[in-house]
Design an enzyme around this catalytic site. Structure first.
Site, PDB file in Angstrom:
ATOM      1  N   GLY A 120      33.534  41.632  34.317  1.00 36.24           N
ATOM      2  CA  GLY A 120      34.973  41.910  34.327  1.00 36.24           C
ATOM      3  C   GLY A 120      35.751  40.649  34.001  1.00 36.24           C
ATOM      4  O   GLY A 120      36.879  40.449  34.463  1.00 36.24           O
ATOM      5  N   ALA A 121      35.140  39.793  33.183  1.00 36.86           N
ATOM      6  CA  ALA A 121      35.672  38.448  32.953  1.00 36.86           C
ATOM      7  C   ALA A 121      36.986  38.442  32.183  1.00 36.86           C
ATOM      8  O   ALA A 121      37.697  37.442  32.170  1.00 36.86           O
ATOM      9  CB  ALA A 121      34.640  37.608  32.205  1.00 36.86           C
ATOM     10  N   ALA A 122      37.323  39.561  31.555  1.00 38.38           N
ATOM     11  CA  ALA A 122      38.565  39.590  30.778  1.00 38.38           C
ATOM     12  C   ALA A 122      39.731  40.131  31.594  1.00 38.38           C
ATOM     13  O   ALA A 122      40.878  40.097  31.150  1.00 38.38           O
ATOM     14  CB  ALA A 122      38.372  40.431  29.511  1.00 38.38           C
ATOM     15  N   MET A 149      41.793  39.371  37.581  1.00 39.73           N
ATOM     16  CA  MET A 149      41.047  38.622  38.578  1.00 39.73           C
ATOM     17  C   MET A 149      39.883  37.881  37.917  1.00 39.73           C
ATOM     18  O   MET A 149      39.604  36.723  38.211  1.00 39.73           O
ATOM     19  CB  MET A 149      40.500  39.579  39.649  1.00 39.73           C
ATOM     20  CG  MET A 149      41.492  39.984  40.701  1.00 39.73           C
ATOM     21  SD  MET A 149      41.734  38.695  41.961  1.00 39.73           S
ATOM     22  CE  MET A 149      40.228  38.953  42.969  1.00 39.73           C
ATOM     23  N   GLY A 152      34.486  42.072  44.408  1.00 36.77           N
ATOM     24  CA  GLY A 152      35.894  42.234  44.747  1.00 36.77           C
ATOM     25  C   GLY A 152      36.447  43.562  44.275  1.00 36.77           C
ATOM     26  O   GLY A 152      37.620  43.844  44.479  1.00 36.77           O
ATOM     27  N   THR A 153      35.608  44.367  43.656  1.00 33.19           N
ATOM     28  CA  THR A 153      36.055  45.663  43.154  1.00 33.19           C
ATOM     29  C   THR A 153      36.231  46.637  44.318  1.00 33.19           C
ATOM     30  O   THR A 153      35.444  46.629  45.252  1.00 33.19           O
ATOM     31  CB  THR A 153      35.005  46.223  42.163  1.00 33.19           C
ATOM     32  OG1 THR A 153      34.634  45.181  41.251  1.00 33.19           O
ATOM     33  CG2 THR A 153      35.550  47.404  41.393  1.00 33.19           C
ATOM     34  N   ALA A 160      34.134  42.335  49.565  1.00 37.20           N
ATOM     35  CA  ALA A 160      35.320  41.908  50.317  1.00 37.20           C
ATOM     36  C   ALA A 160      36.565  42.568  49.752  1.00 37.20           C
ATOM     37  O   ALA A 160      36.873  42.419  48.566  1.00 37.20           O
ATOM     38  CB  ALA A 160      35.465  40.396  50.257  1.00 37.20           C
ATOM     39  N   ASN A 163      39.598  41.760  50.471  1.00 39.78           N
ATOM     40  CA  ASN A 163      40.664  40.754  50.328  1.00 39.78           C
ATOM     41  C   ASN A 163      40.025  39.372  50.340  1.00 39.78           C
ATOM     42  O   ASN A 163      39.404  38.985  51.326  1.00 39.78           O
ATOM     43  CB  ASN A 163      41.676  40.885  51.479  1.00 39.78           C
ATOM     44  CG  ASN A 163      42.929  40.071  51.240  1.00 39.78           C
ATOM     45  OD1 ASN A 163      42.903  39.055  50.535  1.00 39.78           O
ATOM     46  ND2 ASN A 163      44.032  40.491  51.826  1.00 39.78           N
ATOM     47  N   HIS A 196      56.619  42.674  50.294  1.00 42.90           N
ATOM     48  CA  HIS A 196      56.045  42.686  48.949  1.00 42.90           C
ATOM     49  C   HIS A 196      57.152  42.818  47.909  1.00 42.90           C
ATOM     50  O   HIS A 196      58.295  43.153  48.225  1.00 42.90           O
ATOM     51  CB  HIS A 196      55.069  43.865  48.800  1.00 42.90           C
ATOM     52  CG  HIS A 196      53.736  43.625  49.419  1.00 42.90           C
ATOM     53  ND1 HIS A 196      53.511  43.791  50.776  1.00 42.90           N
ATOM     54  CD2 HIS A 196      52.544  43.204  48.895  1.00 42.90           C
ATOM     55  CE1 HIS A 196      52.242  43.507  51.042  1.00 42.90           C
ATOM     56  NE2 HIS A 196      51.641  43.140  49.923  1.00 42.90           N
ATOM     57  N   LYS A 223      55.832  47.820  44.289  1.00 42.47           N
ATOM     58  CA  LYS A 223      54.694  48.368  45.024  1.00 42.47           C
ATOM     59  C   LYS A 223      54.951  49.840  45.349  1.00 42.47           C
ATOM     60  O   LYS A 223      56.043  50.202  45.783  1.00 42.47           O
ATOM     61  CB  LYS A 223      54.503  47.568  46.313  1.00 42.47           C
ATOM     62  CG  LYS A 223      53.246  47.894  47.075  1.00 42.47           C
ATOM     63  CD  LYS A 223      53.003  46.862  48.162  1.00 42.47           C
ATOM     64  CE  LYS A 223      51.846  47.257  49.061  1.00 42.47           C
ATOM     65  NZ  LYS A 223      50.603  47.468  48.299  1.00 42.47           N
TER      66      LYS A 223
END
Lengths: 251, 251, 251, 251
Positions: free
Chosen positions: B11-13, B16, B79-80, B106, B108, B136, B140
């Site tokens: 998911g490098a693009a 995150m 992190g997904t 995780a 968060n 926030h 949101k």
């Protein structure tokens, strides 16, 4: 040389009144000439030479006290609640007959709280978003506080005059009501926490910046500087002034 | 001497993922050996020598990615979102067959947010009152935030275990709902303000005192120290760890 | 069924002592069996059946009070200052002869202040930057406060153990000393403001995030929950415990 | 019907300039007619019909840019630093010859920061104590910030005019300098924390109450509403205006 101002306190045995007695006794430019409790007749004021009457009594007697003061040539500073429009109008009529006499009726004598509301309203026309949080002790019966409600109204009025849209809010799902109250388009949140007294925070946000204005009342002595300010100025402000903000210079 | 840890980012693009690529490239003890986008096959990982796979993709492919990593002897930091109990159980079964491999999932990665929740829960047994405010940006869609909801649950659980009563509240009149949401006996307030990102404040009150714990996320780079902490520790934490707090030492 | 704990207060006429008397009288599981002022002999404790002695006196008599309690089979909770290492060692020696007796000596009984220091130290290993701000009434003679100094030391110790570098600071020009005190590499700022009592805030910062921990003492009654916690636990904690944090469960 | 205002940006490739280009392009009532970089000659402005020139360049060219604008009948909004009294006087002389042209030179375009300073000064005459805390990223070279210094000066001036004594301070011992800088009798504290951008808090205290005013700049886009406000108003404010506060209505 300034003459000492002679002050009489009505309701001197109450919580606010006893603080006022102490505050006046501590001020070099003021002299306490009478301190009346609920059983003392107004006639006790005769011969005291009082310039100013401070009324910190109860709604049922406040009007009579203030009228007595005005009719006897004394200015009045009033912290008692319950002054509806009818009473105010009768007082204005009386003051018309005594054009040199001043009366200040203030719902909140904490100078910081009054300033916080004024600043928030003034700033709110320059920020896209604004919300109000009030925090009080958990024994308070009503939410939100009257001060927070009043602050929201001041903000709403300032934004309407400036043509500012309501704060943006994309919320689609809020099943438990976490977004709080909406008072004239302004969100107001009430926190109840043991250990607190009376606190209010106004949060203003715009792209990349936030302005926060917060007032904390830790103790009812916080009202005394406002009472003293009123005592010192009411003599040079003839007629009826409603709200301490009329006496605050902000420029 | 510590060997350099070889890391592959899936998911490098993404938003995150691209931050993770930068963070790993900036860390002297880590080496980025692969950065896969959504079109790249998992087989691209072969021959890279990756010790750790960081999965920052989408729910539909995350499980397959993690299983591939475990089956090929690589630890995983995930992190997904979207890992329900069924997926987690299948992963635990797989990890039983690979007892030396570790996986961290995780929700968060902001270390400060995780600490704030832990501290608030730990402190809440010593205070009569506790409330949560989250703040926030106004785009949101849901309120309150998942983090605030989770914090309220941690607090409620800690107070139940310690036998602490719900926070006192004498409110009798709240016509507009200013007291906010009640999540497992904990009041939660949601503020939406232009200019903010993701913020949470826990207020604890008792007679004469207040304890406030606040976390501010100004930017998603705030998640990177947590990702790097996960990368550095997952290799020595076999089995499944859920939540970054399992890796934080607090004493 | 839990038996009621019988408590004697020494220094009962002092500011802290009189609050302790009130707090014990308000607690259903505690019974006040003696309240001694500075003129009362320790022998007045005989026959009271006191399980616990609470010493809130002055440095010149505190050691004798505590030794008397231990020698007569009573546990002790001590808030008096002035316990240097020599006195502490003599007390430890005495407690060796009374292995079932417990003594708690605590420099700060505000649970929130103790928690704030512990949390700040625990979190400080995960943040690049940390600074301390303490705020007090303007009659305070020394700056920074002992609590802030202690917090800085706890933080410095935690960061040294974790191998964390001092907080970054590129300041080249600070002609008036606005960067404040540096206590073991931690910047400490002291604010003096009319209306405040005793407050401390620890700010922790890292890329894109901030964690803030703040404690407010509005009133000395804030120390009472800590005193009561000590009274309830000292009986099951034989030997000398220094600091209330030894009694706080944080996990 | 309001005509669209035609705007030219000088320094359009810089950090502030590129944000201004974006902000103007996003505003329906403004039209970007020129965006000049450091290599572009001022003559490029001819024929663009620009009403307003926004100068966000460098001190060495700003004066020439602004004089060119005034001489060619264009108003100017200037965010470039380096305008000393000599340059300002030359500009005032030029504007005397062009009585219908307006120039705004503002050292800080964050509306919230300007308001915070004004509010703090206005409130400071009513509070016994006032201190300033500024917080910035740790790469900042000077302390305290120019904005905090300016705020302290505004406060000191307001208090002198109102005859308010310096804030009380009984500190006798402060070996490490925790009380911070003293700028014209106002204590100023500077915090440096990774993750922060530019923040300022003014704390005002009196018996039983506190008023806190805080401004946070999270991003330099926070300056754009102030730039747009300047662009919209400079045309109806002939002569030289120094400081954005001249354009803010506060009542």
């Amino acid at each position: 040389m300034t003459d000492v101002i002679k002050v009489a306190v009505l309701g001197a045995a109450g919580r606010m009144g006893s603080e006022a007695v102490k505050a006046i006794n501590s001020a070099a430019d003021l002299e306490l000439v009478a301190a009346l409790g609920s059983g003392d007749p107004l006639e006790s004021l005769e011969g005291t030479g009082a310039d100013i009457v401070v009324d910190l009594t109860v709604p049922s007697v406040s009007e009579a006290n203030v009228r007595y003061a005005v009719e006897h040539g004394m200015h009045a500073v009033v912290g008692t609640t319950g002054w509806d429009e009818e009473k105010l109008q009768r007082l204005r009529d009386l003051l018309d007959e005594h054009p040199e006499t001043g009366v200040l009726i203030a719902p909140n004598f904490a100078i910081g709280a009054v300033l916080a509301g004024k600043f928030a309203a003034a700033a709110s026309r320059y920020f896209e978003s604004v919300e109000v949080i009030e925090l009080h002790h958990p024994n308070k019966l009503d939410a939100p506080s009257g001060t927070a409600r009043h602050t929201a109204q001041l903000i709403a009025e300032a934004r309407r005059e400036a043509g500012v849209a309501p704060s943006p809010d994309a919320t689609e799902s809020d099943p438990e009501g976490s977004r709080g109250a909406v008072i004239e388009d302004v969100h107001v949140h009430a926190v109840r926490l043991r250990g607190l007294v009376a606190h209010e925070e106004i949060l203003l946000g715009d792209t990349g910046q936030q302005l926060s204005i917060r007032h904390d009342s830790f103790d009812r002595v916080s009202f005394m500087p406002g009472v003293l300010l009123g005592v010192r100025r009411v003599g040079s402000a003839p007629g009826l002034t409603h709200g301490l903000d009329g006496y605050l210079e902000l420029d």
